[in-house]
Scaffold this motif. Sequence first.
Motif, PDB file in Angstrom:
ATOM      1  N   LEU A 231      53.822  92.059  69.925  1.00  0.00           N
ATOM      2  CA  LEU A 231      52.512  91.851  69.309  1.00  0.00           C
ATOM      3  C   LEU A 231      52.723  91.726  67.807  1.00  0.00           C
ATOM      4  CD1 LEU A 231      50.293  94.420  71.271  1.00  0.00           C
ATOM      5  CD2 LEU A 231      50.408  91.931  71.573  1.00  0.00           C
TER       6      LEU A 231
ATOM      7  N   THR B  67      47.583  90.244  65.127  1.00  0.00           N
ATOM      8  CA  THR B  67      47.095  90.012  66.485  1.00  0.00           C
ATOM      9  C   THR B  67      45.844  90.835  66.753  1.00  0.00           C
ATOM     10  OG1 THR B  67      49.334  89.586  67.306  1.00  0.00           O
ATOM     11  CG2 THR B  67      47.665  90.183  68.943  1.00  0.00           C
TER      12      THR B  67
ATOM     13  N   ARG C 156      52.629  83.696  69.013  1.00  0.00           N
ATOM     14  CA  ARG C 156      52.103  84.914  69.596  1.00  0.00           C
ATOM     15  C   ARG C 156      51.754  84.749  71.065  1.00  0.00           C
ATOM     16  NH1 ARG C 156      47.832  86.402  64.716  1.00  0.00           N
ATOM     17  NH2 ARG C 156      49.358  86.322  63.031  1.00  0.00           N
TER      18      ARG C 156
END
Length: 246
Positions: free
Chosen positions: A24, A28, A216
Motif C-alpha cells: 500500500l 493510498t 498501486r
Amino acid sequence: MSRPSPRIEIAHEALKQAILERALQPGTRLPEDEIGAHFSMSRTLVRAVLARLQSEGLVDAQPKRTATVALPTLAEARDVFETRRALEAEVVRLVIKRWKPAFGAELEGLVREEDAARERGEEHVWGRLAGEFHIRLAKLSGNAVIEKYMAELVTRCSLILAVFGRPHQHDGGADEHAHIIAALRSGDADRAVAIMAHHMGAVEARAITGQDEDNRPALGDVLARYAGAITARETAIPLTRKVRGK
C-alpha cells in the motif's frame, strides 16, 4: 484492561505490514467500508484501527475525510532522518553498556532472515525486516521510551523510502547490519557509533533520492493477501475474500 478483539489485531497487523512492505503506497485511500467488509467489522472498530495506525505515523486520518496511507514531505523526511541519526547513536551506547552474548545471536537471527528474504527475491519483506533490526536493537537498549520512538521513526523511514527512495534494489543493508553487530561485540562505543552513523548516512542516501512509480494495486487485493496470511497463521476467524472495487 480488556484486550483488543482479534479482528482489530488482525486488521491492524495486515494494514501495517502491507504499508511497511509498500504493498500500500503512500497516499493510498483506506475507505472504512471496504476495510470493514474484509474483517467483518463496524465502522467504529475500523476507525479504532486507523487511529492506532495514525498514532504510529503510518496513516493520515482527518475528520470527515477518507483516511490515507501517510504521505511525508521532503522536509519531513529530512527531519525524521536527523532525529533518527541522533537516537540511533544513543541506542548503540546503551546496548554496549548492557551487552550480552545472547544479544548478538538474536540480532544475527534477524540478519539471516533479511538474507533469506533477499535470496527469495522478496525485496519489500527484506526492507521491513531491515527496519525490524533497528527496532529490536532499540529494545535491547533497555529504554522503553527510546524503543517506542525508534519504532515510529523506522516506520516513517519506510514511508519515506516508498516516496523518495529506490525500492527493489540490493543495497547491502544486511551486510551493514553485520558490521554493526561486530562493532557492538567489540565493546568500543566510539567505533560502534561511527559505524552506525555511516550506516544511517547510507540509508538516508538510499531513501531520499527520487520518486517511485505510482503503480498501486487495489486495496481489496492487498487486504485479501495480507489478512488471509495472518489469519491462517494466528486465528480461524473467517474473512470476506471479495470486495467490490471503489
